[in-house]
Design a protein around this motif. Structure first.
Motif, mmCIF file in Angstrom:
data_model
loop_
_atom_site.group_PDB
_atom_site.id
_atom_site.type_symbol
_atom_site.label_atom_id
_atom_site.label_comp_id
_atom_site.label_asym_id
_atom_site.label_seq_id
_atom_site.Cartn_x
_atom_site.Cartn_y
_atom_site.Cartn_z
ATOM 1 N N TRP A 94 4.015 -18.803 1.190
ATOM 2 C CA TRP A 94 4.854 -17.633 0.917
ATOM 3 C C TRP A 94 3.975 -16.460 0.524
ATOM 4 O O TRP A 94 3.054 -16.592 -0.282
ATOM 5 C CB TRP A 94 5.845 -17.947 -0.196
ATOM 6 C CG TRP A 94 6.749 -16.807 -0.565
ATOM 7 C CD1 TRP A 94 6.520 -15.870 -1.531
ATOM 8 C CD2 TRP A 94 7.999 -16.469 0.021
ATOM 9 N NE1 TRP A 94 7.550 -14.975 -1.594
ATOM 10 C CE2 TRP A 94 8.493 -15.313 -0.656
ATOM 11 C CE3 TRP A 94 8.771 -17.034 1.029
ATOM 12 C CZ2 TRP A 94 9.698 -14.727 -0.330
ATOM 13 C CZ3 TRP A 94 9.977 -16.436 1.352
ATOM 14 C CH2 TRP A 94 10.440 -15.293 0.682
ATOM 15 N N SER A 95 4.255 -15.283 1.101
ATOM 16 C CA SER A 95 3.522 -14.071 0.756
ATOM 17 C C SER A 95 4.277 -13.337 -0.342
ATOM 18 O O SER A 95 5.377 -12.831 -0.120
ATOM 19 C CB SER A 95 3.362 -13.171 1.982
ATOM 20 O OG SER A 95 2.798 -11.928 1.622
ATOM 21 N N PHE A 96 3.700 -13.288 -1.538
ATOM 22 C CA PHE A 96 4.341 -12.600 -2.659
ATOM 23 C C PHE A 96 4.319 -11.088 -2.460
ATOM 24 O O PHE A 96 5.226 -10.383 -2.895
ATOM 25 C CB PHE A 96 3.642 -12.972 -3.966
ATOM 26 C CG PHE A 96 3.699 -14.434 -4.280
ATOM 27 C CD1 PHE A 96 4.883 -15.023 -4.679
ATOM 28 C CD2 PHE A 96 2.569 -15.224 -4.172
ATOM 29 C CE1 PHE A 96 4.945 -16.378 -4.964
ATOM 30 C CE2 PHE A 96 2.622 -16.577 -4.458
ATOM 31 C CZ PHE A 96 3.810 -17.154 -4.858
ATOM 32 N N GLU A 97 3.286 -10.591 -1.803
ATOM 33 C CA GLU A 97 3.182 -9.147 -1.583
ATOM 34 C C GLU A 97 4.242 -8.652 -0.612
ATOM 35 O O GLU A 97 4.863 -7.606 -0.831
ATOM 36 C CB GLU A 97 1.785 -8.795 -1.061
ATOM 37 C CG GLU A 97 1.568 -7.306 -0.830
ATOM 38 C CD GLU A 97 0.192 -7.017 -0.272
ATOM 39 O OE1 GLU A 97 -0.152 -5.825 -0.146
ATOM 40 O OE2 GLU A 97 -0.548 -7.978 0.040
ATOM 41 N N HIS A 98 4.473 -9.398 0.460
ATOM 42 C CA HIS A 98 5.433 -8.988 1.485
ATOM 43 C C HIS A 98 6.820 -9.579 1.268
ATOM 44 O O HIS A 98 7.750 -9.227 2.006
ATOM 45 C CB HIS A 98 4.918 -9.394 2.872
ATOM 46 C CG HIS A 98 3.622 -8.749 3.249
ATOM 47 N ND1 HIS A 98 3.552 -7.512 3.849
ATOM 48 C CD2 HIS A 98 2.330 -9.173 3.112
ATOM 49 C CE1 HIS A 98 2.283 -7.192 4.070
ATOM 50 N NE2 HIS A 98 1.526 -8.189 3.635
ATOM 51 N N GLN A 99 6.949 -10.519 0.305
ATOM 52 C CA GLN A 99 8.231 -11.169 0.015
ATOM 53 C C GLN A 99 8.819 -11.846 1.253
ATOM 54 O O GLN A 99 10.021 -11.793 1.507
ATOM 55 C CB GLN A 99 9.229 -10.146 -0.554
ATOM 56 C CG GLN A 99 8.838 -9.577 -1.902
ATOM 57 C CD GLN A 99 8.782 -10.642 -2.999
ATOM 58 O OE1 GLN A 99 9.727 -11.404 -3.169
ATOM 59 N NE2 GLN A 99 7.675 -10.695 -3.718
ATOM 60 N N ARG A 100 7.946 -12.467 2.008
ATOM 61 C CA ARG A 100 8.362 -13.185 3.213
ATOM 62 C C ARG A 100 7.453 -14.386 3.412
ATOM 63 O O ARG A 100 6.347 -14.426 2.871
ATOM 64 C CB ARG A 100 8.272 -12.281 4.459
ATOM 65 C CG ARG A 100 9.293 -11.169 4.517
ATOM 66 C CD ARG A 100 9.205 -10.490 5.871
ATOM 67 N NE ARG A 100 7.916 -9.839 6.077
ATOM 68 C CZ ARG A 100 7.472 -9.425 7.262
ATOM 69 N NH1 ARG A 100 8.203 -9.635 8.352
ATOM 70 N NH2 ARG A 100 6.303 -8.834 7.361
#
Length: 360
Positions: A94-100
Motif C-alpha cells: 500500500w502506498s501511504f503517499e498516494h493512498q492507493r
C-alpha cells in the motif's frame, strides 16, 4: 544448454531473497516512517481525529511490530493482520503517499519503464557496435578521430543537460513540445494503434538522451578490445591466408571482444534506471525513477521497497540473458561446471585405483 539454463534460473531464487533482505534493511534504516512523520505533523497542528486513523493504519499494516515480523509479512512468508498479504501472494503493498495500492500507482509506469530501458539498450548496442568496429578497423583515420571526439562529448555531457538542449532546439527550430511518452489525449485511453504510434514517436528523444553516455562508453571499450585482438597472431595468420577483412573481423576478433559487453547487460539495466531519474523529471517521463525518488523522500516504504525489488528483478533477468548469450557464443562458459565435476570424478577414481578404497 538446458541444464545450464536451469542452473542459472535456480540461482536467481536465493539471490532475490538476499536482495529482498538488503532492500528491507536499507528502507528501514532511516528513523521513523511515513505514518510516524504524519502523526508528528498532525500532533503539532492538534488534529486528533486524523491521528487515530493513522494509528489504525499503522496497526493494519503491521508497522508496530518488530523488524523481522514486518519483513516476513511484507515478503508474504508470515500472515499479517486482517489478512494482509505479501509479495509471494502477489500483493505489492500500500502506498501511504498516494493512498492507493502500489499496483495502481505503478500499473502503467512499469511497462513504460521496461519499454524505455529496452529501447535504450537496443540504441546503445545498435550504434556502439558498428562505430566501435569501424574505429578499430580504421585506426587513426578521420572517421576514427571524429567518432572519438563525439564519444568524449557524449561522456562529458550530462544526460539532463542534453535533454534540456534537445527540448530547446526542438521547440526553437521545429516548434515541437517534447515531453512525456505519449500525446496528452492518449493518457488513460485504451491501447490502440494510434496510441502505440504516439508512444513510439515519443520514445525517440528519451532513448537518445538516456543511451548517449552508455553508447559513448561502449564505443571506447569496444574499440580498445578490438585493437588488442587485431594485433594477435591468429588474426595476422587469417589475413595472410587471404580471408576477407569483413569476415575476419566478425568471425574472430569481434567474437572475443564482445564477451564483456554481453556480460554488461545485467549491469546496464539498473544504471539506466538510476541514471534516468533527472532525465525523467526534465522530460516528464512516466517511469519509476521519479516515483522512487518521491517515495524515498516521503519514506513510503512499501512503494519504494517494491520499486527496488523490481529493479533487482530486472537486473537478474538481464544477468540471465547475458549468461545465456555468453553460453551460446562461448561454449567453454557453459561447460566449465561440467568439466569441473568430471575432473573431480576422475580424481576420485584415480585415488580408488591407487589406494584400493574409495576416498571419503
Amino acid at each position: 544448454m538446458l541444464a545450464y539454463t536451469l542452473k542459472r534460473i535456480l540461482t536467481m531464487v536465493p539471490t532475490l531473497l538476499a536482495a529482498s533482505i538488503l532492500i528491507f534493511i536499507i528502507i528501514e534504516l532511516p528513523e521513523g516512517d511515513y505514518i510516524s512523520n504524519q502523526i508528528a505533523y498532525l500532533r503539532s497542528t492538534g488534529e486528533q481525529s486524523s491521528i487515530e486513523k493513522l494509528l489504525y493504519l499503522r496497526s493494519e499494516f503491521a508497522l508496530d511490530r518488530p523488524f523481522w515480523q514486518r519483513y516476513l509479512i511484507w515478503l508474504g512468508a508470515m500472515p499479517g493482520p486482517s489478512g494482509f498479504n505479501g509479495l509471494l501472494q502477489g500483493y505489492w503493498g500500500w502506498s501511504f503517499e498516494h493512498q492507493r495500492p502500489v499496483i495502481e500507482v505503478l500499473g502503467s509506469t512499469l511497462p513504460l519503464t521496461i519499454l524505455l530501458n529496452f529501447s535504450s539498450m537496443i540504441f546503445i548496442y545498435a550504434v556502439a557496435f558498428p562505430i566501435g568496429i569501424y574505429s578499430a578497423a580504421r585506426q587513426y583515420s578521420w572517421g576514427d578521430h571524429g567518432f572519438t571526439l563525439l564519444g568524449y562529448i557524449g561522456l562529458a555531457t550530462p544526460n539532463f543537460l542534453l535533454a534540456l538542449l534537445m527540448m530547446y532546439f526542438a521547440n526553437r527550430w521545429f516548434g515541437l513540445s517534447i515531453g512525456g511518452l505519449m500525446a496528452p489525449q492518449f493518457i488513460g485511453a485504451p491501447l490502440s494503434l494510434e496510441k502505440v504510434g504516439s508512444i513510439l514517436s515519443h520514445l525517440i528523444i528519451p532513448t537518445i538522451v538516456i543511451g548517449t553516455s552508455g553508447t559513448a562508453a561502449m564505443i571506447r571499450r569496444l574499440r580498445a578490445n578490438m585493437l588488442g585482438e587485431l594485433r594477435r597472431h591468429y588474426v595476422i595468420t587469417a589475413r595472410a591466408k587471404g580471408m576477407g577483412e569483413t569476415a575476419l573481423l566478425i568471425k574472430y576478433p569481434l567474437r572475443v571482444a564482445v564477451n564483456p559487453f554481453i556480460a554488461d547487460i545485467g549491469n546496464l539495466i539498473p544504471s539506466m534506471v538510476s541514471g534516468s531519474v533527472i532525465v525523467s523529471v526534465v522530460l516528464n517521463l512516466p517511469t519509476v525513477g521519479p516515483v522512487l525518488l518521491s517515495a524515498l523522500k516521503s519514506q513510503d516504504q512499501f512503494l519504494s521497497a517494491f520499486i527496488l525489488m523490481f529493479i533487482s528483478s530486472l537486473t537478474l533477468i538481464g544477468m540471465l540473458i547475458s549468461d545465456l548469450l555468453l553460453g551460446l557464443l562461448d561454449p567453454r562458459i557453459r561447460k566449465v561446471g561440467f568439466k569441473f565435476k568430471r575432473s573431480n570424478n576422475q580424481l576420485s577414481s584415480h585415488r580408488e585405483d591407487n589406494n584400493g578404497v574409495s576416498p571419503k
